[in-house]
Design an enzyme around this catalytic site. Structure first.
Site, PDB file in Angstrom:
ATOM      1  N   PRO A   1       0.791  -1.224   0.000  1.00 31.97           N
ATOM      2  CA  PRO A   1       0.000   0.000   0.000  1.00 31.97           C
ATOM      3  C   PRO A   1       0.827   1.281   0.000  1.00 31.97           C
ATOM      4  O   PRO A   1       1.885   1.342   0.647  1.00 31.97           O
ATOM      5  CB  PRO A   1      -0.805  -0.109   1.302  1.00 31.97           C
ATOM      6  CG  PRO A   1      -0.099  -1.111   2.126  1.00 31.97           C
ATOM      7  CD  PRO A   1       0.544  -2.063   1.175  1.00 31.97           C
ATOM      8  N   ASN A   2       0.316   2.231  -0.721  1.00 35.66           N
ATOM      9  CA  ASN A   2       0.866   3.596  -0.818  1.00 35.66           C
ATOM     10  C   ASN A   2       2.137   3.686  -1.669  1.00 35.66           C
ATOM     11  O   ASN A   2       2.617   4.788  -1.929  1.00 35.66           O
ATOM     12  CB  ASN A   2       1.121   4.216   0.579  1.00 35.66           C
ATOM     13  CG  ASN A   2      -0.156   4.313   1.380  1.00 35.66           C
ATOM     14  OD1 ASN A   2      -1.149   4.848   0.872  1.00 35.66           O
ATOM     15  ND2 ASN A   2      -0.185   3.765   2.577  1.00 35.66           N
TER      16      ASN A   2
ATOM     17  N   ARG B   1       5.668  10.944  -2.472  1.00 32.75           N
ATOM     18  CA  ARG B   1       5.364  10.713  -1.066  1.00 32.75           C
ATOM     19  C   ARG B   1       6.631  10.797  -0.215  1.00 32.75           C
ATOM     20  O   ARG B   1       7.607  10.102  -0.510  1.00 32.75           O
ATOM     21  CB  ARG B   1       4.779   9.297  -0.991  1.00 32.75           C
ATOM     22  CG  ARG B   1       4.618   8.730   0.373  1.00 32.75           C
ATOM     23  CD  ARG B   1       4.439   7.210   0.310  1.00 32.75           C
ATOM     24  NE  ARG B   1       4.179   6.693   1.639  1.00 32.75           N
ATOM     25  CZ  ARG B   1       4.355   5.441   1.992  1.00 32.75           C
ATOM     26  NH1 ARG B   1       4.777   4.537   1.117  1.00 32.75           N
ATOM     27  NH2 ARG B   1       4.109   5.069   3.212  1.00 32.75           N
TER      28      ARG B   1
ATOM     29  N   TYR C   1      11.585   8.115   0.992  1.00 32.90           N
ATOM     30  CA  TYR C   1      11.425   7.138  -0.092  1.00 32.90           C
ATOM     31  C   TYR C   1      12.066   7.558  -1.426  1.00 32.90           C
ATOM     32  O   TYR C   1      12.035   6.784  -2.374  1.00 32.90           O
ATOM     33  CB  TYR C   1       9.921   6.847  -0.288  1.00 32.90           C
ATOM     34  CG  TYR C   1       9.263   6.314   0.964  1.00 32.90           C
ATOM     35  CD1 TYR C   1       9.676   5.108   1.533  1.00 32.90           C
ATOM     36  CD2 TYR C   1       8.255   7.021   1.611  1.00 32.90           C
ATOM     37  CE1 TYR C   1       9.094   4.628   2.708  1.00 32.90           C
ATOM     38  CE2 TYR C   1       7.664   6.540   2.777  1.00 32.90           C
ATOM     39  CZ  TYR C   1       8.099   5.347   3.318  1.00 32.90           C
ATOM     40  OH  TYR C   1       7.518   4.866   4.472  1.00 32.90           O
TER      41      TYR C   1
ATOM     42  N   ASN D   1       7.702  -5.872  -1.041  1.00 35.80           N
ATOM     43  CA  ASN D   1       7.706  -4.786  -0.071  1.00 35.80           C
ATOM     44  C   ASN D   1       6.265  -4.674   0.432  1.00 35.80           C
ATOM     45  O   ASN D   1       5.423  -4.069  -0.215  1.00 35.80           O
ATOM     46  CB  ASN D   1       8.150  -3.461  -0.707  1.00 35.80           C
ATOM     47  CG  ASN D   1       8.214  -2.338   0.318  1.00 35.80           C
ATOM     48  OD1 ASN D   1       7.711  -2.470   1.435  1.00 35.80           O
ATOM     49  ND2 ASN D   1       8.818  -1.226  -0.073  1.00 35.80           N
TER      50      ASN D   1
ATOM     51  N   ALA E   1       3.185  -0.930   4.818  1.00 38.86           N
ATOM     52  CA  ALA E   1       2.670  -0.892   6.198  1.00 38.86           C
ATOM     53  C   ALA E   1       2.209  -2.266   6.677  1.00 38.86           C
ATOM     54  O   ALA E   1       2.238  -2.553   7.884  1.00 38.86           O
ATOM     55  CB  ALA E   1       1.529   0.113   6.291  1.00 38.86           C
TER      56      ALA E   1
ATOM     57  N   HIS F   1       4.155  -4.656   9.176  1.00 39.25           N
ATOM     58  CA  HIS F   1       4.110  -4.543  10.630  1.00 39.25           C
ATOM     59  C   HIS F   1       2.811  -5.070  11.226  1.00 39.25           C
ATOM     60  O   HIS F   1       2.653  -5.112  12.435  1.00 39.25           O
ATOM     61  CB  HIS F   1       4.310  -3.071  11.032  1.00 39.25           C
ATOM     62  CG  HIS F   1       5.379  -2.379  10.238  1.00 39.25           C
ATOM     63  ND1 HIS F   1       6.700  -2.755  10.296  1.00 39.25           N
ATOM     64  CD2 HIS F   1       5.320  -1.383   9.301  1.00 39.25           C
ATOM     65  CE1 HIS F   1       7.410  -1.998   9.465  1.00 39.25           C
ATOM     66  NE2 HIS F   1       6.590  -1.159   8.848  1.00 39.25           N
TER      67      HIS F   1
ATOM     68  N   ASP G   1       1.349 -15.563   6.675  1.00 39.87           N
ATOM     69  CA  ASP G   1       0.859 -16.937   6.521  1.00 39.87           C
ATOM     70  C   ASP G   1       0.856 -17.368   5.056  1.00 39.87           C
ATOM     71  O   ASP G   1       1.157 -18.529   4.748  1.00 39.87           O
ATOM     72  CB  ASP G   1      -0.561 -17.069   7.094  1.00 39.87           C
ATOM     73  CG  ASP G   1      -0.568 -17.146   8.622  1.00 39.87           C
ATOM     74  OD1 ASP G   1       0.518 -17.185   9.225  1.00 39.87           O
ATOM     75  OD2 ASP G   1      -1.676 -17.147   9.203  1.00 39.87           O
TER      76      ASP G   1
ATOM     77  N   GLU H   1      12.402  -9.715   1.303  1.00 38.48           N
ATOM     78  CA  GLU H   1      11.607  -8.570   1.770  1.00 38.48           C
ATOM     79  C   GLU H   1      12.432  -7.300   1.538  1.00 38.48           C
ATOM     80  O   GLU H   1      13.599  -7.251   1.922  1.00 38.48           O
ATOM     81  CB  GLU H   1      11.353  -8.803   3.265  1.00 38.48           C
ATOM     82  CG  GLU H   1      10.726  -7.670   4.004  1.00 38.48           C
ATOM     83  CD  GLU H   1      10.742  -7.941   5.533  1.00 38.48           C
ATOM     84  OE1 GLU H   1      11.227  -9.013   5.983  1.00 38.48           O
ATOM     85  OE2 GLU H   1      10.294  -7.053   6.264  1.00 38.48           O
TER      86      GLU H   1
ATOM     87  N   HIS I   1      12.619  -3.042   1.900  1.00 37.23           N
ATOM     88  CA  HIS I   1      12.104  -1.749   2.371  1.00 37.23           C
ATOM     89  C   HIS I   1      13.011  -0.657   1.839  1.00 37.23           C
ATOM     90  O   HIS I   1      14.235  -0.762   1.937  1.00 37.23           O
ATOM     91  CB  HIS I   1      12.054  -1.681   3.904  1.00 37.23           C
ATOM     92  CG  HIS I   1      11.164  -2.731   4.464  1.00 37.23           C
ATOM     93  ND1 HIS I   1       9.803  -2.656   4.359  1.00 37.23           N
ATOM     94  CD2 HIS I   1      11.452  -3.920   5.050  1.00 37.23           C
ATOM     95  CE1 HIS I   1       9.280  -3.750   4.886  1.00 37.23           C
ATOM     96  NE2 HIS I   1      10.259  -4.538   5.307  1.00 37.23           N
TER      97      HIS I   1
ATOM     98  N   SER J   1      13.119   2.525   2.923  1.00 40.18           N
ATOM     99  CA  SER J   1      13.712   3.228   4.068  1.00 40.18           C
ATOM    100  C   SER J   1      14.277   2.190   5.050  1.00 40.18           C
ATOM    101  O   SER J   1      13.943   1.000   4.948  1.00 40.18           O
ATOM    102  CB  SER J   1      12.642   4.080   4.762  1.00 40.18           C
ATOM    103  OG  SER J   1      11.621   3.241   5.296  1.00 40.18           O
TER     104      SER J   1
ATOM    105  N   ARG K   1      13.529   4.200  12.190  1.00 41.08           N
ATOM    106  CA  ARG K   1      12.304   4.996  12.201  1.00 41.08           C
ATOM    107  C   ARG K   1      11.486   4.713  13.471  1.00 41.08           C
ATOM    108  O   ARG K   1      12.025   4.197  14.448  1.00 41.08           O
ATOM    109  CB  ARG K   1      11.533   4.713  10.910  1.00 41.08           C
ATOM    110  CG  ARG K   1      12.342   5.086   9.665  1.00 41.08           C
ATOM    111  CD  ARG K   1      11.544   4.885   8.405  1.00 41.08           C
ATOM    112  NE  ARG K   1      10.375   5.762   8.373  1.00 41.08           N
ATOM    113  CZ  ARG K   1       9.399   5.639   7.477  1.00 41.08           C
ATOM    114  NH1 ARG K   1       9.469   4.700   6.530  1.00 41.08           N
ATOM    115  NH2 ARG K   1       8.375   6.467   7.500  1.00 41.08           N
TER     116      ARG K   1
ATOM    117  N   ARG L   1       7.688   0.427  13.478  1.00 41.24           N
ATOM    118  CA  ARG L   1       8.199  -0.112  12.206  1.00 41.24           C
ATOM    119  C   ARG L   1       9.349  -1.103  12.416  1.00 41.24           C
ATOM    120  O   ARG L   1       9.823  -1.728  11.476  1.00 41.24           O
ATOM    121  CB  ARG L   1       8.689   1.019  11.298  1.00 41.24           C
ATOM    122  CG  ARG L   1       7.591   1.956  10.859  1.00 41.24           C
ATOM    123  CD  ARG L   1       8.117   2.984   9.857  1.00 41.24           C
ATOM    124  NE  ARG L   1       7.282   4.158   9.852  1.00 41.24           N
ATOM    125  CZ  ARG L   1       6.166   4.298   9.131  1.00 41.24           C
ATOM    126  NH1 ARG L   1       5.801   3.356   8.303  1.00 41.24           N
ATOM    127  NH2 ARG L   1       5.453   5.401   9.211  1.00 41.24           N
TER     128      ARG L   1
HETATM  129  C1  DQA Z   1       8.292   0.726   3.766  1.00 46.36           C
HETATM  130  C2  DQA Z   1       8.429   0.958   5.276  1.00 46.36           C
HETATM  131  C3  DQA Z   1       7.084   0.788   5.972  1.00 46.36           C
HETATM  132  O1  DQA Z   1       7.216   1.003   7.380  1.00 46.36           O
HETATM  133  C4  DQA Z   1       6.084   1.802   5.449  1.00 46.36           C
HETATM  134  O2  DQA Z   1       4.820   1.607   6.028  1.00 46.36           O
HETATM  135  C5  DQA Z   1       6.011   1.800   3.949  1.00 46.36           C
HETATM  136  C6  DQA Z   1       7.211   1.586   3.154  1.00 46.36           C
HETATM  137  C7  DQA Z   1       9.593   1.015   3.005  1.00 46.36           C
HETATM  138  O3  DQA Z   1       9.682   0.638   1.851  1.00 46.36           O
HETATM  139  O4  DQA Z   1      10.504   1.661   3.564  1.00 46.36           O
HETATM  140  O5  DQA Z   1       4.952   2.089   3.384  1.00 46.36           O
HETATM  141  O6  DQA Z   1       7.990  -0.650   3.562  1.00 46.36           O
END
Ligand code: DQA
Length: 142
Positions: free
Chosen positions: A9-10, A17, A22, A71, A74, A77, A84, A95, A97, A99, A104, A108
């Site tokens: 998401p996002n 953003r 990011y 990735n 959110a 977490h 699962d 995985e 990320h 950031s 942070r 997170r």
């Molecule tokens: C993220 C880190 C997460 O905590 C955050 O909610 C994101 C992006 C990252 O790519 O750094 O949306 O996964």
């Protein structure tokens, strides 16, 4: 070798953003870089972005792939469902990320998925996806 890349998401807002966290590369640009590197490495890539937990779970279960780069954003977490699904499918996964989640907010620092993936790349910006792709190639070539 088929790689599935899942953006949570996002991440559709990448480039607009919180640029200090990011960076300024848009999701489209990042996806082009991923497709280009996959082609150079002789691999096929499919990339999906979703803001919905269920769609991410469905993709993990239903798409055909040899290696997953995810990735979960959110959902990293919070999502027992994504954890699962990764565990049930049992395909190798990395995985990513953008950031450094450990630098942070405390909420997170905990990833629910890190125990069910091969490894994690955190804090290297969008290059983390490209490094994960190279690692996936090395692992699958062994
Ligand atoms: C993220 C880190 C997460 O905590 C955050 O909610 C994101 C992006 C990252 O790519 O750094 O949306 O996964």
């Amino acid at each position: 070798m088929k790689i599935l890349v899942l953006h949570g998401p996002n991440l559709n807002l990448l480039g607009n953003r919180e640029i200090e966290q990011y960076g300024s590369v848009s999701l489209d640009e990042l996806n082009k870089q991923i497709y280009r590197l996959a082609q150079e490495l002789g691999m096929m890539a499919e990339i999906i972005q979703s803001n919905s937990e269920g769609e991410l779970v469905n993709a993990i279960q239903e798409r055909e792939y040899d290696f997953l780069i995810i990735n979960p954003a959110a959902y990293t977490h919070t999502s027992i469902a994504i954890r699962d699904a990764l565990s049930a499918v049992g395909k190798p996964a990395i995985e990513v990320h953008i950031s450094n989640i450990y630098k942070r907010e405390e909420f997170r620092h905990k990833s629910l998925v890190s125990e069910v993936v091969k490894g994690q790349i955190s804090g290297l910006g969008t290059d983390g996806y490209l490094l994960a792709l190279r690692a996936a190639h090395n692992i699958l070539s062994k």
